[in-house]
Design a protein around this motif. Structure first.
Motif, mmCIF file in Angstrom:
data_model
loop_
_atom_site.group_PDB
_atom_site.id
_atom_site.type_symbol
_atom_site.label_atom_id
_atom_site.label_comp_id
_atom_site.label_asym_id
_atom_site.label_seq_id
_atom_site.Cartn_x
_atom_site.Cartn_y
_atom_site.Cartn_z
ATOM 1 N N LEU A 32 0.820 -1.206 0.000
ATOM 2 C CA LEU A 32 0.000 0.000 0.000
ATOM 3 C C LEU A 32 0.858 1.262 0.000
ATOM 4 N N LEU A 33 1.947 1.231 0.771
ATOM 5 C CA LEU A 33 2.806 2.409 0.836
ATOM 6 C C LEU A 33 3.554 2.631 -0.477
ATOM 7 N N ARG A 34 3.746 1.577 -1.276
ATOM 8 C CA ARG A 34 4.417 1.741 -2.560
ATOM 9 C C ARG A 34 3.456 2.266 -3.639
ATOM 10 N N GLY A 35 2.183 2.375 -3.317
ATOM 11 C CA GLY A 35 1.240 2.968 -4.261
ATOM 12 C C GLY A 35 0.235 2.014 -4.856
ATOM 13 N N GLU A 36 0.242 0.770 -4.471
ATOM 14 C CA GLU A 36 -0.742 -0.155 -5.022
ATOM 15 C C GLU A 36 -2.142 0.229 -4.541
ATOM 16 N N ASP A 37 -3.111 -0.108 -5.355
ATOM 17 C CA ASP A 37 -4.499 0.235 -5.052
ATOM 18 C C ASP A 37 -4.994 -0.576 -3.865
ATOM 19 N N LEU A 38 -5.706 0.100 -2.951
ATOM 20 C CA LEU A 38 -6.202 -0.553 -1.746
ATOM 21 C C LEU A 38 -7.147 -1.695 -2.089
ATOM 22 N N GLU A 39 -8.004 -1.487 -3.097
ATOM 23 C CA GLU A 39 -8.966 -2.521 -3.451
ATOM 24 C C GLU A 39 -8.290 -3.740 -4.023
ATOM 25 N N SER A 40 -7.291 -3.512 -4.901
ATOM 26 C CA SER A 40 -6.602 -4.655 -5.515
ATOM 27 C C SER A 40 -5.840 -5.462 -4.472
ATOM 28 N N VAL A 41 -5.201 -4.778 -3.544
ATOM 29 C CA VAL A 41 -4.486 -5.507 -2.480
ATOM 30 C C VAL A 41 -5.490 -6.266 -1.624
ATOM 31 N N SER A 42 -6.617 -5.660 -1.351
ATOM 32 C CA SER A 42 -7.636 -6.321 -0.545
ATOM 33 C C SER A 42 -8.138 -7.575 -1.237
ATOM 34 N N ARG A 43 -8.409 -7.463 -2.589
ATOM 35 C CA ARG A 43 -8.888 -8.628 -3.317
ATOM 36 C C ARG A 43 -7.829 -9.718 -3.390
ATOM 37 N N SER A 44 -6.585 -9.308 -3.601
ATOM 38 C CA SER A 44 -5.528 -10.323 -3.748
ATOM 39 C C SER A 44 -5.264 -11.078 -2.449
ATOM 40 N N LEU A 45 -5.449 -10.416 -1.310
ATOM 41 C CA LEU A 45 -5.183 -11.066 -0.012
ATOM 42 C C LEU A 45 -6.430 -11.659 0.620
ATOM 43 N N GLY A 46 -7.581 -11.281 0.080
ATOM 44 C CA GLY A 46 -8.805 -11.773 0.700
ATOM 45 C C GLY A 46 -9.074 -11.141 2.036
ATOM 46 N N VAL A 47 -8.660 -9.884 2.192
ATOM 47 C CA VAL A 47 -8.822 -9.156 3.448
ATOM 48 C C VAL A 47 -9.603 -7.898 3.136
ATOM 49 N N THR A 48 -10.460 -7.473 4.049
ATOM 50 C CA THR A 48 -11.237 -6.276 3.802
ATOM 51 C C THR A 48 -10.353 -5.044 3.763
ATOM 52 N N ALA A 49 -10.835 -4.012 3.092
ATOM 53 C CA ALA A 49 -10.092 -2.762 3.011
ATOM 54 C C ALA A 49 -9.978 -2.092 4.365
ATOM 55 N N ALA A 50 -11.013 -2.250 5.225
ATOM 56 C CA ALA A 50 -10.941 -1.658 6.565
ATOM 57 C C ALA A 50 -9.817 -2.270 7.380
ATOM 58 N N THR A 51 -9.664 -3.577 7.232
ATOM 59 C CA THR A 51 -8.579 -4.240 7.968
ATOM 60 C C THR A 51 -7.226 -3.775 7.465
ATOM 61 N N LEU A 52 -7.082 -3.658 6.135
ATOM 62 C CA LEU A 52 -5.812 -3.176 5.585
ATOM 63 C C LEU A 52 -5.521 -1.750 6.034
ATOM 64 N N SER A 53 -6.532 -0.907 6.085
ATOM 65 C CA SER A 53 -6.324 0.461 6.538
ATOM 66 C C SER A 53 -5.892 0.501 8.000
ATOM 67 N N GLY A 54 -6.478 -0.382 8.809
ATOM 68 C CA GLY A 54 -6.061 -0.432 10.209
ATOM 69 C C GLY A 54 -4.626 -0.878 10.368
ATOM 70 N N TRP A 55 -4.204 -1.863 9.534
ATOM 71 C CA TRP A 55 -2.807 -2.284 9.595
ATOM 72 C C TRP A 55 -1.880 -1.147 9.209
ATOM 73 N N ARG A 56 -2.259 -0.423 8.154
ATOM 74 C CA ARG A 56 -1.401 0.674 7.702
ATOM 75 C C ARG A 56 -1.306 1.763 8.771
ATOM 76 N N ASP A 57 -2.414 2.112 9.415
ATOM 77 C CA ASP A 57 -2.373 3.146 10.443
ATOM 78 C C ASP A 57 -1.538 2.716 11.648
ATOM 79 N N ALA A 58 -1.684 1.455 12.046
ATOM 80 C CA ALA A 58 -0.891 0.955 13.180
ATOM 81 C C ALA A 58 0.594 0.924 12.844
ATOM 82 N N PHE A 59 0.921 0.556 11.593
ATOM 83 C CA PHE A 59 2.316 0.508 11.153
ATOM 84 C C PHE A 59 2.938 1.902 11.208
ATOM 85 N N LEU A 60 2.200 2.910 10.711
ATOM 86 C CA LEU A 60 2.726 4.270 10.697
ATOM 87 C C LEU A 60 2.835 4.853 12.102
#
Length: 414
Positions: A32-60
């Motif tokens: 996500l930080l490299r610029g990939e689309d949130l939806e595409s990463v979510s679809r590829s991992l089978g994880v919701t976008a909300a969960t990915l956003s929470g991971w990104r916020d916690a990481f930062l």
């Protein structure tokens, strides 16, 4: 999976139970930080976008916090230690000032447990926390155990050991203990020997219960406070496996109407049996030989050269025992001389222990007019001691029973 654009993306979902490892979460956030689309990463991992956003916020957030933390150097650590020490000093000063105020208000004297407990609950202005009982007791020089004991609620009934008390209640057992003490011919017997005598009478109980009752009713034998001892010179043991292997001899003194009298004894180290006892006005080397001669005549059936071969006699470095006449008599009888180490009375401990019993049960409790009266009393005491005094290391059996168990009937009859 086919997207709306018609492209197919490989889905690699979470693991078992919907979990994902920390490394896969990190890789997803980095995509996500490299610029990939949130939806595409979510679809590829089978994880919701909300969960990915929470991971990104916690990481930062964690990264920002790590950047804001400065490493602690030696000066920072020392400064923290000094600040903590200064805080403790301020608290001690507050408590000392409170102590002075209490003394000025109530006058000199020891603090009560209520005052200490109240101060322990007070809040320190320097720290904003309660002082605590441990700190108040340490600075006011009070015992925490005393404070807890006085503040604890009083018990309506005295506490006792849990579990059954046995077939005989405490009152009846105490009566048996008093009767055993009154019927014993000896003074100063401890709870172990009283327990053994109760067993011989058929009263079955435990040593700890006898100890508790005797301690509660002040029936225990008086104990002497020992002096500090240095390193022991003796290694091993002075207790042999068989009787008539080692005897111990020593002397003590007592008083009669005729004056001071010396009392000589000879004790078998194995059975603790008194094999000879003698009293004389003068503590000479010839009088010191009399208990040994008594034991040789009775235990070896005569008095002749080398008749007591295999026997050794333990003695101290008194002038009577180190004399030429005493040593020559031992050599004539075939007895090996075994002197104890200098300034080590435990090396002659068997004779010393018998002398203590003799003093507590005869010499210190009875008075004698003549030396001959004392001799007769000593001989009578020897018979009572050998037949009834209980030896703990032999299973609470008397010395005579130990000799009877080791020697054949023919020898005992002779």
């Amino acid at each position: 999976m086919t997207t709306n654009t018609g492209t197919v993306v490989d889905v690699v979902g979470p693991g078992r139970g919907g979990r994902m490892s920390r490394q896969r979460k990190r890789d997803a956030v980095l995509r996500l930080l490299r610029g990939e689309d949130l939806e595409s990463v979510s679809r590829s991992l089978g994880v919701t976008a909300a969960t990915l956003s929470g991971w990104r916020d916690a990481f930062l957030t964690a990264g920002e916090a790590s950047l804001a933390t400065r490493p602690l150097d030696a000066d920072t650590l020392e400064s923290g230690r000094l600040k903590a020490k200064l805080g403790e000093m301020l608290i001690e000063r507050e408590l000392l000032e409170a102590k002075i105020a209490v003394l000025e208000a109530r006058g000199p004297g020891p603090f009560g447990p209520q005052e200490v407990a109240a101060m322990s609950r007070a809040v320190s202005p320097a720290r904003g926390k309660a002082y605590g009982l441990a700190r108040v007791c340490r600075i006011w020089r009070m015992s925490r155990a005393t404070v807890h004991r006085h503040l604890a609620p009083a018990q309506s009934e005295p506490s006792r050991r849990p579990g059954p008390v046995g077939p005989m209640p405490d009152a009846a057992l105490l009566t048996q203990i008093r009767a055993t003490l009154a019927g014993s011919p000896f003074h100063g017997e401890g709870h172990r020997k009283i327990w053994a005598r109760l067993r011989h009478k058929g009263v079955r109980t435990s040593k700890r219960r006898v100890l508790r009752l005797m301690r509660t009713h002040d029936l225990l034998a008086p104990a002497r406070v020992g002096a500090p001892r240095g390193p022991r010179n003796h290694d091993g043991t002075i207790i042999p496996e068989r009787v008539d292997t080692m005897w111990g001899t020593d002397l003590t003194t007592t008083w009669t109407v005729e004056g001071q009298v010396a009392v000589f004894v000879a004790i078998d180290h194995c059975s603790a049996e008194c094999v000879g006892i003698h009293a004389a006005r003068r503590a000479t080397r010839f009088e010191a030989l009399e208990p040994v001669r008594q034991g040789v005549r009775q235990r070896f059936g005569g008095f002749a050269a080398a008749i007591a071969s295999g026997l050794s006699v333990r003695h101290d470095h008194g002038s009577q025992y180190m004399s030429d006449d005493f040593q020559a008599e031992l050599a004539f009888l075939g007895i090996a001389s075994s002197p104890a180490f200098v300034r080590a009375p435990e090396g002659n401990g068997c004779a010393e222990r018998f002398i203590r019993t003799l003093k507590e049960n005869l010499l210190w409790v009875e008075h004698f007019d003549t030396v001959e009266d004392l001799r007769r009393a000593l001989l009578a005491f020897r018979e009572v001691y050998n037949e009834t005094w209980l030896i703990e290391r032999h299973g609470f059996r008397p010395p005579a029973a130990i000799r009877a168990a080791q020697l054949p009937p023919a020898v005992l009859a002779a």
